[in-house]
Design an enzyme around this catalytic site. Structure first.
Site, PDB file in Angstrom:
ATOM      1  N   GLY A  69       0.742  -1.305  -0.120  1.00 47.33           N
ATOM      2  CA  GLY A  69       0.208  -0.062   0.129  1.00 47.33           C
ATOM      3  C   GLY A  69       0.830   1.206   0.086  1.00 47.33           C
ATOM      4  O   GLY A  69       2.040   1.194   0.345  1.00 47.33           O
ATOM      5  N   GLN A  74       3.084   9.838   1.167  1.00 51.00           N
ATOM      6  CA  GLN A  74       4.470   9.019   0.982  1.00 51.00           C
ATOM      7  C   GLN A  74       5.241   9.546  -0.185  1.00 51.00           C
ATOM      8  O   GLN A  74       6.163   8.881  -0.397  1.00 51.00           O
ATOM      9  CB  GLN A  74       4.061   7.589   1.257  1.00 51.00           C
ATOM     10  N   CYS A 119       6.834  -0.168   6.964  1.00 47.34           N
ATOM     11  CA  CYS A 119       6.563   0.849   6.033  1.00 47.34           C
ATOM     12  C   CYS A 119       7.399   1.501   5.061  1.00 47.34           C
ATOM     13  O   CYS A 119       8.525   1.474   5.277  1.00 47.34           O
ATOM     14  CB  CYS A 119       6.039   2.157   7.173  1.00 47.34           C
ATOM     15  N   LEU A 120       7.054   1.769   3.891  1.00 47.34           N
ATOM     16  CA  LEU A 120       7.888   2.390   2.758  1.00 47.34           C
ATOM     17  C   LEU A 120       8.519   3.382   3.263  1.00 47.34           C
ATOM     18  O   LEU A 120       9.811   3.817   2.718  1.00 47.34           O
ATOM     19  CB  LEU A 120       7.099   2.395   1.754  1.00 47.34           C
ATOM     20  N   HIS A 161      -3.394   0.791   8.486  1.00 44.98           N
ATOM     21  CA  HIS A 161      -2.135   1.419   7.960  1.00 44.98           C
ATOM     22  C   HIS A 161      -2.047   2.439   7.186  1.00 44.98           C
ATOM     23  O   HIS A 161      -1.519   3.713   7.629  1.00 44.98           O
ATOM     24  CB  HIS A 161      -1.106   0.481   7.744  1.00 44.98           C
ATOM     25  N   GLU A 162      -2.846   2.412   6.200  1.00 45.02           N
ATOM     26  CA  GLU A 162      -2.635   3.488   5.041  1.00 45.02           C
ATOM     27  C   GLU A 162      -3.630   4.554   5.384  1.00 45.02           C
ATOM     28  O   GLU A 162      -3.269   5.765   5.164  1.00 45.02           O
ATOM     29  CB  GLU A 162      -3.042   2.856   3.664  1.00 45.02           C
ATOM     30  N   HIS A 165      -1.768   6.813   7.695  1.00 44.90           N
ATOM     31  CA  HIS A 165      -1.001   8.029   7.020  1.00 44.90           C
ATOM     32  C   HIS A 165      -1.723   9.099   6.688  1.00 44.90           C
ATOM     33  O   HIS A 165      -1.303  10.288   6.852  1.00 44.90           O
ATOM     34  CB  HIS A 165      -0.453   7.147   5.603  1.00 44.90           C
TER      35      HIS A 165
END
Length: 220
Positions: A69, A74, A119-120, A161-162, A165
């Site tokens: 995701g 991000q 996480c990216l 999670h997303e 963000h």
């Protein structure tokens, strides 16, 4: 049972990568410490070609970074949306995007699963984070139509999670101070390796803008 759900609806067939990625360019992924990740994002109010192009870029950037995701902040854009291509615990693939997501409150008695999460924007770190085993997110698609997406297991974790963000939170914010320091140590040790892998993936996928992958400086 269908093996793929696209925008929350079953699909008979779907390519390895979402078609949006073929139209996209690779964008630089922001890192922990950058302001855009740590403040609530703005609601999307304009639906049109610019939004569609952003979604295209986000899909390609997510695939290059081998993520499940990716939220708009991000890639440095403070708008409330994210894209995903994520399996659930039954191996069913979920692909799509959600604009202005709202995560329904967990109902009483819903089971919390304490599993590894990465996480990216925290490249190379994985820590255990408790999340509900089911998630329901309401929002819109890129044309402004109402959308509801439900997930269980790992996909539920992705949805939560997303959505975090878009509200200015990263998963480190859910950790004790000691665990957060551990995650940042992991990131420091593995960051270069992660960026090298992303660069190789950008070449493999033929992504435009591959030179933007590397951060312009160390995480703060």
């Amino acid at each position: 049972m269908p093996r793929v759900f696209v925008q929350g609806s079953p699909a008979d067939h779907y390519p390895r990568h979402a078609p949006e990625a073929g139209r996209g360019a690779v964008r630089r992924i922001t890192e922990v410490g950058e302001e855009v990740l740590h403040k609530p994002c703005r609601d999307v109010t304009e639906f049109g070609p610019d939004l569609a192009a952003l979604i295209d870029d986000m899909f390609l950037t997510m695939y290059v970074a081998e993520g499940a995701g990716l939220a708009a902040n991000q890639v440095g854009v403070d708008l409330r949306l994210f894209v995903y291509d994520c399996p659930d615990d039954d191996g069913i693939r979920h692909v799509g995007h959600i604009i202005n997501p709202v995560l329904e409150s967990a109902s009483a008695g819903r089971r919390l699963i304490d599993e590894g999460e990465g996480c990216l924007s925290v490249p190379g770190a994985v820590m255990a984070v408790p999340r509900p085993d089911r998630a329901v997110v309401r929002g819109q698609d890129k044309d402004g139509r109402p959308l509801v997406v439900e997930g269980t297991g790992y996909f539920a974790r992705c949805l939560a999670h997303e959505t975090d963000h878009t509200q200015g939170y990263i998963y480190l914010d859910r950790l004790a101070k000691r665990d957060k320091k551990d995650a940042l140590r992991q990131m420091a040790a593995r960051r270069d390796e992660v960026f090298a892998r992303r660069a190789a993936r950008a070449e493999e996928l033929g992504g435009r803008g591959a030179g933007t992958l590397r951060s312009r400086g160390p995480a703060r």
